[in-house]
Design a protein around this motif. Structure first.
Motif, PDB file in Angstrom:
ATOM      1  N   ASP A 186      11.328  33.045  29.424  1.00 51.06           N
ATOM      2  CA  ASP A 186      10.009  32.497  29.110  1.00 51.06           C
ATOM      3  C   ASP A 186       8.939  33.544  29.389  1.00 51.06           C
ATOM      4  O   ASP A 186       9.109  34.405  30.252  1.00 51.06           O
ATOM      5  CB  ASP A 186       9.776  31.256  29.981  1.00 51.06           C
ATOM      6  CG  ASP A 186       8.828  30.263  29.333  1.00 51.06           C
ATOM      7  OD1 ASP A 186       8.197  30.598  28.314  1.00 51.06           O
ATOM      8  OD2 ASP A 186       8.733  29.134  29.859  1.00 51.06           O
ATOM      9  N   ASP A 187       7.843  33.445  28.657  1.00 51.13           N
ATOM     10  CA  ASP A 187       6.678  34.320  28.866  1.00 51.13           C
ATOM     11  C   ASP A 187       7.074  35.793  28.797  1.00 51.13           C
ATOM     12  O   ASP A 187       6.548  36.627  29.536  1.00 51.13           O
ATOM     13  CB  ASP A 187       6.012  34.028  30.224  1.00 51.13           C
ATOM     14  CG  ASP A 187       5.575  32.575  30.351  1.00 51.13           C
ATOM     15  OD1 ASP A 187       5.407  31.927  29.312  1.00 51.13           O
ATOM     16  OD2 ASP A 187       5.397  32.099  31.487  1.00 51.13           O
ATOM     17  N   ASP A 209       5.489  35.635  24.737  1.00 53.65           N
ATOM     18  CA  ASP A 209       4.406  34.903  25.379  1.00 53.65           C
ATOM     19  C   ASP A 209       3.248  34.644  24.415  1.00 53.65           C
ATOM     20  O   ASP A 209       2.947  35.443  23.538  1.00 53.65           O
ATOM     21  CB  ASP A 209       3.891  35.661  26.599  1.00 53.65           C
ATOM     22  CG  ASP A 209       2.952  34.792  27.419  1.00 53.65           C
ATOM     23  OD1 ASP A 209       3.420  33.769  27.941  1.00 53.65           O
ATOM     24  OD2 ASP A 209       1.753  35.123  27.501  1.00 53.65           O
ATOM     25  N   GLU A 243       5.895  31.552  21.040  1.00 52.62           N
ATOM     26  CA  GLU A 243       5.171  30.365  21.499  1.00 52.62           C
ATOM     27  C   GLU A 243       3.688  30.498  21.192  1.00 52.62           C
ATOM     28  O   GLU A 243       3.173  31.589  20.993  1.00 52.62           O
ATOM     29  CB  GLU A 243       5.415  30.099  22.992  1.00 52.62           C
ATOM     30  CG  GLU A 243       4.896  31.163  23.938  1.00 52.62           C
ATOM     31  CD  GLU A 243       5.081  30.817  25.420  1.00 52.62           C
ATOM     32  OE1 GLU A 243       6.023  30.094  25.764  1.00 52.62           O
ATOM     33  OE2 GLU A 243       4.261  31.287  26.211  1.00 52.62           O
TER      34      GLU A 243
HETATM   35 MG    MG Z   1       3.826  30.911  28.310  1.00 52.54          MG
END
Ligand code: MG
Ligand code: C2E
Ligand code: MG
Ligand code: MG
Length: 298
Positions: A186-187, A209, A243
């Motif tokens: 994630d990110d 991200d 995302e």
């Molecule tokens: Mg994020």
């Protein structure tokens, strides 16, 4: 005069810091109370919302990400951007994450029972939850209880955790990988720049991200960055998820760069479980079947 103004300003600052500290303490107490309530079944201050992740070509529901929501009796909805870091600091996040895992997997089973073809669910795993060491056992038990194949569960782990020196990430990740769950970073791009862990650890997915996607169609400097991340993913055989896709122009660019999966307001906002089932039957979306493996074109 200047001295007086300075003193006043100082006073204001102190007042401000004091207010912040009080709010923090209040929020910590409220969080603790909410968690006890949730765990004992005496109330439901926490709820999960689910946000679709969409494969871009062909356009299909890929899975949904579970995102925790907290409603306080007086303050109303508190943003996870505020209470998740606080829960991390005061040692409550591992319990919250455990609840999220159980709830999200149970929800996936419920959708399937109801014939709603959701291909899989992703949950966020904090460093503290990971560090407790019982995560692989817990995951195995939760999947077995709900009759969900490991394949259909994704754990989103931040890049920062991968780089941790205190936590033995390696054994934990291996155990989770052995179970067959998908491990996603994630990110991605916001943590450390050392990419060595990408080949050391059994991860199969990268999430670009939101900060890189945000101005993709506005600031030309972002495109080569996003392209580079997608190419890293490609070179290592990782699925790349973007995302924070909000606009059609971002969506088109990601598609042109060969990004596999998108998540963001462009496709759908996070929704309560019931709303997601309705959304999946909404205009322009059709199911190609009701069995596992069925898909939803959107
Ligand atoms: Mg994020
Ligand atoms: P994340 O895991 O990176 O989740 C994505 C965040 O971006 C979510 O914010 C989501 O609502 C938001 N988002 C999605 N699409 C868009 C978009 O198109 N535009 C914009 N502006 N935002 C978008 P949310 O739900 O507020 O969660 C914030 C963060 O809190 C998450 O970031 C995650 O790090 C953390 N979090 C949420 N739920 C949990 C949980 O159950 N456990 C843990 N440990 N952390 C969680
Ligand atoms: Mg996430
Ligand atoms: Mg993310």
């Amino acid at each position: 005069r200047a001295k007086e103004a300075g003193r006043n300003r100082c006073h204001f600052f102190r007042q401000d810091i004091n207010d912040q500290a009080v709010r923090r303490l209040e929020m910590e107490a409220a969080l603790r109370e909410a968690l006890v309530l949730q765990e004992s079944g005496g109330g439901a201050p926490f709820e999960l919302h689910y946000q679709p992740q969409v494969s871009l070509d062909p356009r299909r529901l890929y899975r949904v990400e579970a995102l925790v929501r907290w409603t306080h009796p007086r303050w109303g909805a508190v943003s996870p951007a505020e209470f998740v870091p606080l829960a991390e600091e005061c040692g409550l996040i591992d319990r919250l994450d455990s609840w999220v895992l159980e709830t999200a997997v149970a929800q996936l089973a419920r959708w399937r029972e109801a014939g709603v073809p959701v291909p899989g669910v992703a949950v966020n795993v904090s460093a503290a939850r990971f560090a407790r060491g019982d995560l692989p056992d817990h995951v195995r038990a939760v999947l077995a209880t709900n009759g969900i194949p490991a394949n259909d569960l994704t754990l989103e782990i931040t890049e920062r955790l991968m780089m941790s020196e205190e936590i033995d990430v390696h054994d934990g990740l291996d155990a989770l990988h052995a179970l067959g769950v998908t491990l996603s970073i994630d990110d991605f791009g916001t943590g450390y720049s050392s990419l060595g862990y990408l080949k050391r650890f059994p991860v199969t997915e990268l999430k670009i991200d939101r900060s890189f996607v945000k101005e993709l169609d506005i600031d030309a400097a972002n495109r080569p960055l996003v392209r580079a991340i997608i190419q890293i993913g490609e070179a290592l055989g990782l699925t790349v998820v973007a995302e924070g896709v909000e606009r059609e122009t971002q969506h088109r660019m990601l598609e042109a760069e060969g990004c596999a999966v998108g998540q963001g307001y462009r496709f759908a906002r996070p929704m309560a479980a019931g709303a997601l089932a309705d959304w999946l039957q909404g205009e322009g979306r059709h199911w190609t079947g009701h069995q596992p493996g069925a898909c939803i074109s959107i």
